[in-house]
Design a protein around this motif. Structure first.
Motif, PDB file in Angstrom:
ATOM      1  N   ALA A   1      45.387 116.772 141.775  1.00 26.69           N
ATOM      2  CA  ALA A   1      46.133 117.974 141.986  1.00 26.69           C
ATOM      3  C   ALA A   1      45.325 117.692 143.219  1.00 26.69           C
ATOM      4  O   ALA A   1      45.734 118.290 144.534  1.00 26.69           O
ATOM      5  CB  ALA A   1      44.896 119.257 140.804  1.00 26.69           C
ATOM      6  N   GLU A   2      44.394 117.074 143.266  1.00 22.93           N
ATOM      7  CA  GLU A   2      43.516 116.587 144.789  1.00 22.93           C
ATOM      8  C   GLU A   2      44.708 116.129 145.754  1.00 22.93           C
ATOM      9  O   GLU A   2      44.271 115.454 146.744  1.00 22.93           O
ATOM     10  CB  GLU A   2      42.133 116.586 144.872  1.00 22.93           C
ATOM     11  CG  GLU A   2      41.192 117.683 144.585  1.00 22.93           C
ATOM     12  CD  GLU A   2      39.601 117.022 144.022  1.00 22.93           C
ATOM     13  OE1 GLU A   2      39.621 116.171 144.645  1.00 22.93           O
ATOM     14  OE2 GLU A   2      38.918 118.009 144.420  1.00 22.93           O
ATOM     15  N   ASN A   3      45.318 115.419 144.865  1.00 22.47           N
ATOM     16  CA  ASN A   3      45.765 114.827 145.965  1.00 22.47           C
ATOM     17  C   ASN A   3      47.577 114.371 145.531  1.00 22.47           C
ATOM     18  O   ASN A   3      48.773 113.424 145.806  1.00 22.47           O
ATOM     19  CB  ASN A   3      46.061 113.169 144.818  1.00 22.47           C
ATOM     20  CG  ASN A   3      44.594 111.926 144.933  1.00 22.47           C
ATOM     21  OD1 ASN A   3      43.820 111.624 146.534  1.00 22.47           O
ATOM     22  ND2 ASN A   3      43.402 112.794 144.345  1.00 22.47           N
ATOM     23  N   GLY A   4      48.124 115.596 146.024  1.00 24.96           N
ATOM     24  CA  GLY A   4      49.385 115.866 146.071  1.00 24.96           C
ATOM     25  C   GLY A   4      50.449 116.178 144.947  1.00 24.96           C
ATOM     26  O   GLY A   4      51.442 115.724 144.767  1.00 24.96           O
ATOM     27  N   GLY A   5      50.408 115.957 143.428  1.00 29.11           N
ATOM     28  CA  GLY A   5      50.428 116.035 142.553  1.00 29.11           C
ATOM     29  C   GLY A   5      51.340 115.109 141.901  1.00 29.11           C
ATOM     30  O   GLY A   5      50.728 113.572 142.351  1.00 29.11           O
ATOM     31  N   SER A   6      53.040 114.832 142.348  1.00 31.15           N
ATOM     32  CA  SER A   6      53.546 113.460 141.882  1.00 31.15           C
ATOM     33  C   SER A   6      53.109 112.527 142.867  1.00 31.15           C
ATOM     34  O   SER A   6      53.610 110.828 142.141  1.00 31.15           O
ATOM     35  CB  SER A   6      54.978 114.255 141.545  1.00 31.15           C
ATOM     36  OG  SER A   6      54.858 115.281 143.441  1.00 31.15           O
ATOM     37  N   ALA A   7      52.877 112.846 144.024  1.00 31.52           N
ATOM     38  CA  ALA A   7      52.611 111.661 144.648  1.00 31.52           C
ATOM     39  C   ALA A   7      51.374 110.641 144.150  1.00 31.52           C
ATOM     40  O   ALA A   7      52.102 109.330 143.731  1.00 31.52           O
ATOM     41  CB  ALA A   7      52.092 112.516 146.690  1.00 31.52           C
TER      42      ALA A   7
ATOM     43  N   PHE B   1      55.296 120.856 140.081  1.00 26.39           N
ATOM     44  CA  PHE B   1      54.331 120.139 141.317  1.00 26.39           C
ATOM     45  C   PHE B   1      53.840 119.079 140.550  1.00 26.39           C
ATOM     46  O   PHE B   1      53.345 118.042 141.754  1.00 26.39           O
ATOM     47  CB  PHE B   1      52.983 120.953 141.429  1.00 26.39           C
ATOM     48  CG  PHE B   1      51.476 120.448 141.649  1.00 26.39           C
ATOM     49  CD1 PHE B   1      51.733 120.510 143.019  1.00 26.39           C
ATOM     50  CD2 PHE B   1      50.388 120.120 140.534  1.00 26.39           C
ATOM     51  CE1 PHE B   1      51.047 119.802 144.023  1.00 26.39           C
ATOM     52  CE2 PHE B   1      49.090 119.305 141.706  1.00 26.39           C
ATOM     53  CZ  PHE B   1      49.398 119.836 142.446  1.00 26.39           C
ATOM     54  N   TYR B   2      53.338 118.979 139.314  1.00 25.83           N
ATOM     55  CA  TYR B   2      53.343 117.359 138.613  1.00 25.83           C
ATOM     56  C   TYR B   2      54.110 116.371 137.949  1.00 25.83           C
ATOM     57  O   TYR B   2      53.515 115.346 138.059  1.00 25.83           O
ATOM     58  CB  TYR B   2      53.716 118.307 137.203  1.00 25.83           C
ATOM     59  CG  TYR B   2      52.231 117.206 136.276  1.00 25.83           C
ATOM     60  CD1 TYR B   2      51.458 116.430 136.759  1.00 25.83           C
ATOM     61  CD2 TYR B   2      52.465 117.053 134.564  1.00 25.83           C
ATOM     62  CE1 TYR B   2      50.976 115.310 135.517  1.00 25.83           C
ATOM     63  CE2 TYR B   2      52.504 115.432 134.195  1.00 25.83           C
ATOM     64  CZ  TYR B   2      51.224 114.780 134.929  1.00 25.83           C
ATOM     65  OH  TYR B   2      50.958 114.343 133.688  1.00 25.83           O
ATOM     66  N   LEU B   3      55.664 117.121 138.753  1.00 25.18           N
ATOM     67  CA  LEU B   3      56.452 116.237 137.425  1.00 25.18           C
ATOM     68  C   LEU B   3      58.027 115.841 139.014  1.00 25.18           C
ATOM     69  O   LEU B   3      58.175 114.625 138.978  1.00 25.18           O
ATOM     70  CB  LEU B   3      57.516 116.188 136.683  1.00 25.18           C
ATOM     71  CG  LEU B   3      56.336 116.279 135.140  1.00 25.18           C
ATOM     72  CD1 LEU B   3      57.184 116.842 134.225  1.00 25.18           C
ATOM     73  CD2 LEU B   3      55.715 115.529 135.159  1.00 25.18           C
ATOM     74  N   GLU B   4      57.893 116.752 139.718  1.00 29.33           N
ATOM     75  CA  GLU B   4      58.726 116.277 140.784  1.00 29.33           C
ATOM     76  C   GLU B   4      57.852 115.272 142.112  1.00 29.33           C
ATOM     77  O   GLU B   4      57.719 116.036 142.442  1.00 29.33           O
ATOM     78  CB  GLU B   4      59.422 117.671 141.234  1.00 29.33           C
ATOM     79  CG  GLU B   4      59.917 117.769 142.605  1.00 29.33           C
ATOM     80  CD  GLU B   4      60.754 118.996 143.335  1.00 29.33           C
ATOM     81  OE1 GLU B   4      61.595 119.252 143.684  1.00 29.33           O
ATOM     82  OE2 GLU B   4      61.018 119.671 142.209  1.00 29.33           O
ATOM     83  N   PHE B   5      58.562 114.348 142.441  1.00 32.09           N
ATOM     84  CA  PHE B   5      58.151 113.415 143.568  1.00 32.09           C
ATOM     85  C   PHE B   5      58.246 114.267 144.710  1.00 32.09           C
ATOM     86  O   PHE B   5      59.634 115.134 145.201  1.00 32.09           O
ATOM     87  CB  PHE B   5      58.744 112.811 143.189  1.00 32.09           C
ATOM     88  CG  PHE B   5      58.422 111.379 144.369  1.00 32.09           C
ATOM     89  CD1 PHE B   5      57.657 110.617 144.921  1.00 32.09           C
ATOM     90  CD2 PHE B   5      59.891 110.982 145.509  1.00 32.09           C
ATOM     91  CE1 PHE B   5      56.726 109.812 145.422  1.00 32.09           C
ATOM     92  CE2 PHE B   5      59.057 109.634 145.895  1.00 32.09           C
ATOM     93  CZ  PHE B   5      58.215 109.503 145.668  1.00 32.09           C
TER      94      PHE B   5
END
Length: 475
Positions: A34-40, A195-199
């Protein structure tokens, strides 16, 4: 004193997976994501685990099985060098530091598991967590978790660690799968998945160095490499096991559980909170607790969720405690029960500081341990490639199958140069960010290459110093 070994391959795999699949995957992974951009963050984390983590696990396994000792004893017996023995001592110190903050979180989880029956945290989750997270009560729950961990480790490898993890790990997986199915049915689950999986390439390009350092630290944290856990666990492994296969299985299980935990946490965060803004160390205890407070049957669901996290915490704490316990048993011939009691007392002191001081806890959890793990794994790799050298290849091939045998030479030279360079680059980038030093990649690369060169020179010199010298002829 006769040294124990694992009763079965499954026991070793489950114990190693249990070490890797702990709070790192269920508490820390969603928070760091969450703190580092999710999928990134997720994509870099996956790559580092597979490309760097598996070879790193193999390096630790080779050292452990070759020596049949704890990290200090392993480096002392295989190299006989003060420099490398100090690396083993760093492992013991790192494990104690890990337990010091990890056991605090374990205490939080135990408390929330027990409080789920009454819904004590339902009315005002954020206020409740702020009130109980540090202080005398937090210390009391921390003691309970440390006591349970100590009892399991004191029982030994087969009757304690192996028997316990054989029950705990299948339970964690089954309960997580059930929670993921339930989470998928919540109202904003799709937003959480997005948020979690989309690059997100734009976020990654803009924040590459910071995300890279966080992803590397998280990968090492969740795989339990860099602290000596896998050296210690592999020291109880028989010679007929395929180390490459075991390392790959552990990494795959670790990734699977980490991703599965995200599939539980993010749908809930987006459905019942403002989303990933409810991150940080309290994400599970504020954001997720809010979800249970809003749902029918929330008390039961909360109890199941925190039971999963509690089991995961215990399996990791067990592996952390085993490092210094094996050190005292191997090097000082102490009884396991005596060594465990002494270390329990020590971690009560060091952990108590974390339980009473949020500033110390944050320092340990956010930065210090990550940096120590990176340094530890860098040392393991350089040592395996250049000090053990041919012996490492021999150990790798022992029990290896036809698919992994051709990879042994590329593996040796990659862990001797390429992967240490990568880890040190992330280390310097993380340190620069921590102290607020803004720089481009150029200075970091220079520092990285110089450090790798120095480490390889030290490794080669330690080989020549320990190699038997030819005796003088007497004509």
């Amino acid at each position: 004193m006769v040294r124990e070994s694992w009763a079965s391959r499954a026991g070793f795999i489950l114990a190693a997976v249990g070490s890797a699949i702990g709070l790192g995957n269920i508490w820390r992974f969603p928070w760091m994501t969450a703190e580092n951009g999710g999928s990134a963050f997720l994509i870099l984390y996956l790559l580092i685990v597979l490309v760097v983590g598996v070879p790193g696990l193999l390096a630790a396994f080779v050292i452990g099985r070759r020596s049949n000792r704890n990290p200090v004893g392993a480096f002392k017996s295989l190299a006989g060098s003060r420099f490398w023995t100090a690396l083993g001592a760093l492992c013991v110190v790192t494990s104690i530091l890990l337990m010091s903050f990890y056991s605090v979180v374990g205490g939080w989880i135990l408390r929330y598991f027990l409080e789920s029956a009454t819904g004590a945290y339902f009315a005002a989750p954020e206020t409740h967590f702020a009130a109980i997270s540090y202080g005398a009560e937090a210390f009391g729950y921390q003691l309970a978790v440390l006591a349970a961990t100590s009892l399991i480790v004191a029982a030994g490898i087969r009757r304690g660690i192996e028997a316990t993890t054989k029950v705990m790990m299948p339970g964690v997986v089954v309960l997580l799968v059930g929670l993921a199915i339930w989470a998928a049915q919540q109202p904003n689950a799709a937003q959480g998945y997005e948020f979690y999986l989309e690059f997100d390439g734009a976020y990654l390009a803009e924040n590459f160095l910071s995300v890279l350092g966080s992803a590397a630290g998280q990968a090492l944290f969740t795989l339990s490499i860099g602290s000596g856990t896998m050296i210690t666990y592999a020291s109880y492994v028989n010679d007929d096991r395929s180390l490459p296969l075991d390392a790959s299985l552990i990494a795959v299980f670790n990734l699977g559980i980490g991703i599965l935990a995200g599939l539980v946490v993010f749908p809930l965060l987006f459905s019942f909170t403002p989303g990933p803004t409810e991150g940080g160390p309290g994400a599970l205890f504020v954001g997720i607790a809010s979800a249970f407070a809003s749902l029918p049957g929330g008390r039961l669901l909360g109890a199941v969720f925190f039971l999963v996290v509690l089991l995961a915490a215990l399996t990791s704490l067990i592996s952390m405690l085993e490092i210094p316990v094996s050190f005292l048993v191997d090097e000082f011939d102490l009884e396991r029960s005596t060594a465990t009691r002494g270390l329990f007392a020590l971690v009560v002191l060091t952990g108590g500081v974390n339980a009473f001081s949020p500033a110390v806890f944050t320092l340990f959890a956010d930065h210090l341990v990550d940096l120590l793990l990176v340094l530890g794994l860098t040392g393991f790799m350089v040592y395996t490639a250049w000090v053990l050298g041919p012996a490492a290849i021999e150990e790798y091939l022992e029990g290896a199958g036809p698919l992994s045998r051709p990879l042994v030479i590329p593996w040796r030279y990659a862990i001797g140069t390429l992967f240490p360079a990568f880890l040190l680059f992330t280390f310097y980038a993380d340190v620069a960010a921590l102290i607020g030093f803004s720089t481009g990649p150029g200075p970091l690369l220079v520092a990285t290459l110089l450090t790798v060169l120095v480490l390889v020179v030290v490794a080669r010199r330690s080989v020549s110093e320990t190699r038997p010298q030819p005796s003088e002829s007497t004509d």
